[in-house]
Design an enzyme around this catalytic site. Sequence first.
Site, short mmCIF file in Angstrom:
data_model
loop_
_atom_site.label_atom_id
_atom_site.label_comp_id
_atom_site.label_asym_id
_atom_site.label_seq_id
_atom_site.Cartn_x
_atom_site.Cartn_y
_atom_site.Cartn_z
N LYS A 13 -0.86 -0.78 9.30
CA LYS A 13 0.04 -0.50 10.41
C LYS A 13 0.28 1.00 10.47
O LYS A 13 0.23 1.70 9.45
CB LYS A 13 1.35 -1.27 10.27
CG LYS A 13 2.17 -0.88 9.07
CD LYS A 13 3.45 -1.69 9.00
CE LYS A 13 4.27 -1.27 7.77
NZ LYS A 13 5.49 -2.04 7.62
N HIS A 73 -6.74 3.17 -4.01
CA HIS A 73 -7.64 4.08 -3.29
C HIS A 73 -7.89 5.35 -4.09
O HIS A 73 -9.01 5.84 -4.15
CB HIS A 73 -7.06 4.43 -1.91
CG HIS A 73 -7.38 3.43 -0.86
ND1 HIS A 73 -6.77 2.19 -0.80
CD2 HIS A 73 -8.25 3.47 0.18
CE1 HIS A 73 -7.26 1.53 0.24
NE2 HIS A 73 -8.16 2.27 0.85
#
Length: 187
Positions: free
Chosen positions: A104, A39
Amino acid sequence: MEERRRLTAPVLKREASNLGAGDEILLSGVIYTARDAAHKRMSDALARGEKLKVDLSGAVIFYAGPSPARPGEPTGSIGPTTSYRMDPYTPLLLELGVKGMIGKGERAEEVVTSMKKNGAVYLGATGGIAALLARTVVSSRVLDYEDLGPEALRELEVRDMPLVVLIDSLGNSMYREGPAKYAKSRE
């Protein structure tokens, strides 16, 4: 128990908008894996005006770094990592068309605000079942950042990956509403 809904990636905005927090889905199609290092590299590349090796329009990004595949298998075990590490980069990727994220843990308010603005959803994969999730992967290939090893940017074709909508495109969150719903059911 409600019936699972089917969703195919890439995902259209209207398809993402039709999902509600708590919906169980089976995801098929082409998705991508990227963790925090990938990212950061994507964000840095975009800041330099470079084109990414992935089309983010309707993309679903799985925050995962699969273990090495056994011979003849498309991937090793693959499970979600904690999503907050991607939060600093997520609003930019949502602006560029990402419609789904799989991970999550809770998300930053800035991410939820951007999800609402861009019509995206946050999907949860159950931790601890990485070997079972690997069975839903049909094919896997590295797209970029191969030097990151398991954290490289990968393209996966998946079939019927079981997921839950944790935060929908309206900002409804299972992290906030789930405990309240459970408490009410116990009254």
